[in-house]
Design a protein around this motif. Structure first.
Motif, PDB file in Angstrom:
ATOM      1  N   UNK A 189       0.852  -1.183   0.000  1.00 17.46           N
ATOM      2  CA  UNK A 189       0.000   0.000   0.000  1.00 17.46           C
ATOM      3  C   UNK A 189       0.888   1.233   0.000  1.00 17.46           C
ATOM      4  N   UNK A 190       0.579   2.166  -0.882  1.00 19.47           N
ATOM      5  CA  UNK A 190       1.325   3.410  -0.957  1.00 19.47           C
ATOM      6  C   UNK A 190       0.651   4.435  -0.059  1.00 19.47           C
ATOM      7  N   UNK A 191       1.333   4.834   1.001  1.00 17.61           N
ATOM      8  CA  UNK A 191       0.813   5.807   1.962  1.00 17.61           C
ATOM      9  C   UNK A 191       1.036   7.213   1.404  1.00 17.61           C
ATOM     10  N   UNK A 192      -0.062   7.904   1.061  1.00 17.35           N
ATOM     11  CA  UNK A 192       0.038   9.227   0.443  1.00 17.35           C
ATOM     12  C   UNK A 192      -0.337  10.336   1.442  1.00 17.35           C
ATOM     13  N   UNK A 193      -0.227  10.063   2.717  1.00 13.32           N
ATOM     14  CA  UNK A 193      -0.544  11.056   3.749  1.00 13.32           C
ATOM     15  C   UNK A 193       0.267  12.331   3.536  1.00 13.32           C
ATOM     16  N   UNK A 194      -0.411  13.472   3.602  1.00 15.13           N
ATOM     17  CA  UNK A 194       0.256  14.756   3.424  1.00 15.13           C
ATOM     18  C   UNK A 194       0.183  15.295   2.010  1.00 15.13           C
ATOM     19  N   UNK A 195      -0.103  14.435   1.047  1.00 18.29           N
ATOM     20  CA  UNK A 195      -0.265  14.872  -0.333  1.00 18.29           C
ATOM     21  C   UNK A 195      -1.716  15.293  -0.543  1.00 18.29           C
ATOM     22  N   UNK A 196      -1.993  16.045  -1.612  1.00 17.80           N
ATOM     23  CA  UNK A 196      -3.313  16.640  -1.772  1.00 17.80           C
ATOM     24  C   UNK A 196      -4.234  15.911  -2.719  1.00 17.80           C
ATOM     25  N   UNK A 197      -3.916  15.965  -4.005  1.00 16.93           N
ATOM     26  CA  UNK A 197      -4.765  15.352  -5.019  1.00 16.93           C
ATOM     27  C   UNK A 197      -3.907  15.032  -6.229  1.00 16.93           C
ATOM     28  N   UNK A 198      -4.011  13.796  -6.733  1.00 12.31           N
ATOM     29  CA  UNK A 198      -3.170  13.467  -7.872  1.00 12.31           C
ATOM     30  C   UNK A 198      -3.352  12.059  -8.383  1.00 12.31           C
ATOM     31  N   UNK A 199      -2.372  11.644  -9.192  1.00 12.17           N
ATOM     32  CA  UNK A 199      -2.387  10.353  -9.876  1.00 12.17           C
ATOM     33  C   UNK A 199      -1.037   9.666  -9.658  1.00 12.17           C
ATOM     34  N   UNK A 209      -5.601   6.983  -8.263  1.00 12.50           N
ATOM     35  CA  UNK A 209      -5.609   8.398  -7.902  1.00 12.50           C
ATOM     36  C   UNK A 209      -5.828   8.539  -6.402  1.00 12.50           C
ATOM     37  N   UNK A 210      -5.622   9.747  -5.887  1.00 12.44           N
ATOM     38  CA  UNK A 210      -5.835  10.000  -4.463  1.00 12.44           C
ATOM     39  C   UNK A 210      -6.377  11.409  -4.272  1.00 12.44           C
ATOM     40  N   UNK A 231      12.415  -0.366  -8.522  1.00 11.58           N
ATOM     41  CA  UNK A 231      11.119   0.036  -9.054  1.00 11.58           C
ATOM     42  C   UNK A 231      11.098   1.551  -9.210  1.00 11.58           C
ATOM     43  N   UNK A 232      10.235   2.017 -10.116  1.00 12.44           N
ATOM     44  CA  UNK A 232      10.109   3.456 -10.363  1.00 12.44           C
ATOM     45  C   UNK A 232       8.673   3.893 -10.116  1.00 12.44           C
ATOM     46  N   UNK A 233       8.511   5.038  -9.476  1.00 19.04           N
ATOM     47  CA  UNK A 233       7.187   5.588  -9.213  1.00 19.04           C
ATOM     48  C   UNK A 233       7.136   7.031  -9.696  1.00 19.04           C
ATOM     49  N   UNK A 234       6.031   7.389 -10.358  1.00 17.06           N
ATOM     50  CA  UNK A 234       5.794   8.753 -10.819  1.00 17.06           C
ATOM     51  C   UNK A 234       4.464   9.216 -10.245  1.00 17.06           C
ATOM     52  N   UNK A 235       4.445  10.431  -9.714  1.00 17.76           N
ATOM     53  CA  UNK A 235       3.244  10.997  -9.100  1.00 17.76           C
ATOM     54  C   UNK A 235       2.954  12.359  -9.718  1.00 17.76           C
ATOM     55  N   UNK A 236       1.705  12.583 -10.104  1.00 18.67           N
ATOM     56  CA  UNK A 236       1.257  13.930 -10.445  1.00 18.67           C
ATOM     57  C   UNK A 236       0.535  14.492  -9.236  1.00 18.67           C
ATOM     58  N   UNK A 237       0.964  15.677  -8.771  1.00 20.02           N
ATOM     59  CA  UNK A 237       0.352  16.319  -7.601  1.00 20.02           C
ATOM     60  C   UNK A 237      -0.181  17.690  -7.992  1.00 20.02           C
ATOM     61  N   UNK A 238      -1.416  17.976  -7.560  1.00 21.00           N
ATOM     62  CA  UNK A 238      -2.099  19.201  -7.959  1.00 21.00           C
ATOM     63  C   UNK A 238      -1.834  20.373  -7.028  1.00 21.00           C
ATOM     64  N   UNK A 239      -1.709  20.144  -5.711  1.00 23.63           N
ATOM     65  CA  UNK A 239      -1.666  21.284  -4.794  1.00 23.63           C
ATOM     66  C   UNK A 239      -0.608  21.222  -3.702  1.00 23.63           C
TER      67      UNK A 239
END
Length: 255
Positions: A189-199, A209-210, A231-239
């Motif tokens: 599970x990828x913990x995205x705590x603290x991030x806003x909105x993205x893919x 998405x989150x 492994x490689x991870x890419x995240x798009x973050x909006x805010x």
């Protein structure tokens, strides 16, 4: 009772040890996924920009007369992050259409990044399915005009073709990349705590998405999308573009 408490502490410690931190040290500029811009005096909804789902950037030049002025949007479908000269001012939605713009008096570039979360398929609003921004936008009661509207090809653009550089302290939305190693391939599970909105993409495959408003703060990454070793991870973050880390967890993460 003591045994149950001890067991719970042991499990908590084990989970903490197993959490792996992922550090995002590279960023790709959002301009790489810009589609053809449309310019108009007034706002155009996403429907008129041939955008069914996803993101559009609405931008215009504004002039402020004081250090705090109210920006009010007539229609926001469904969620938007507001930036002035690359600095986040806050977020707006169809339930919260007003935000204070805090700047020194002067001329600035207003950028509103809007996401269409989904279409209405039932109920009385089914005939009003416009998305994006439409109607008027006013600053301190004066209408903002002369808009440039840029559809953003976020989900369909091949992440392997994005050009990344070492990240700076810029706050504007973009793509972030990191690498992490796994000794054993299994569901995480990828913990995205603290991030806003993205893919999120893992090994060039889209995994989900989150949104910070949701109760669940993690995305399931199945073993089929992971590799033994790097492994490689890419995240798009909006805010929340100041964030630099995520974590891998063995269990789902909730607020």
């Amino acid at each position: 009772m003591l045994r149950k408490i001890a067991l719970g502490v042991t499990m908590l410690v084990s989970q903490t040890v197993m959490a792996q931190e992922i550090v995002f040290n590279q960023k790709a500029a959002l301009e790489q996924v810009y589609r053809k811009a449309v310019e108009a005096e007034s706002l155009l909804p996403m429907n008129d920009l041939n955008v069914d789902f996803g993101y559009v950037l609405y931008q215009s030049e504004i002039t402020t007369q004081s250090e705090s002025e109210d920006l009010e949007l007539e229609n926001v479908r469904d969620y938007a992050a507001v930036y002035v000269d690359g600095k986040l001012q806050g977020r707006v939605s169809d339930n919260n259409k007003k935000i204070a713009i805090k700047t020194n008096p002067g001329k600035y570039l207003l950028q509103i990044y809007v996401e269409n979360i989904g279409r209405i398929t039932y109920g009385p609003e089914i005939t009003d399915n416009s998305k994006g921004l439409f109607g008027e936008v006013t600053l301190d009661g004066n209408e903002v005009e002369n808009w440039k509207m840029i559809p953003l090809n976020i989900k369909k653009y091949p992440v392997k073709d994005l050009k990344f550089e070492n990240r700076s302290e810029a706050e504007i939305p973009g793509f972030y990349k990191a690498k992490f190693d796994l000794n054993t391939v299994k569901n995480n599970y990828l913990d995205i705590s603290g991030w806003g909105m993205g893919e999120v993409w893992v090994n060039q495959k889209y995994v989900g998405s989150y949104w910070e408003e949701e109760k669940q703060r993690s995305i399931l990454i199945t073993s089929e999308n992971l590799l033994q070793g790097e492994n490689e991870i890419v995240v798009f973050e909006l805010k929340n573009n100041q964030q630099k880390t995520m974590k891998l967890s063995q269990i789902p993460v909730f607020k």
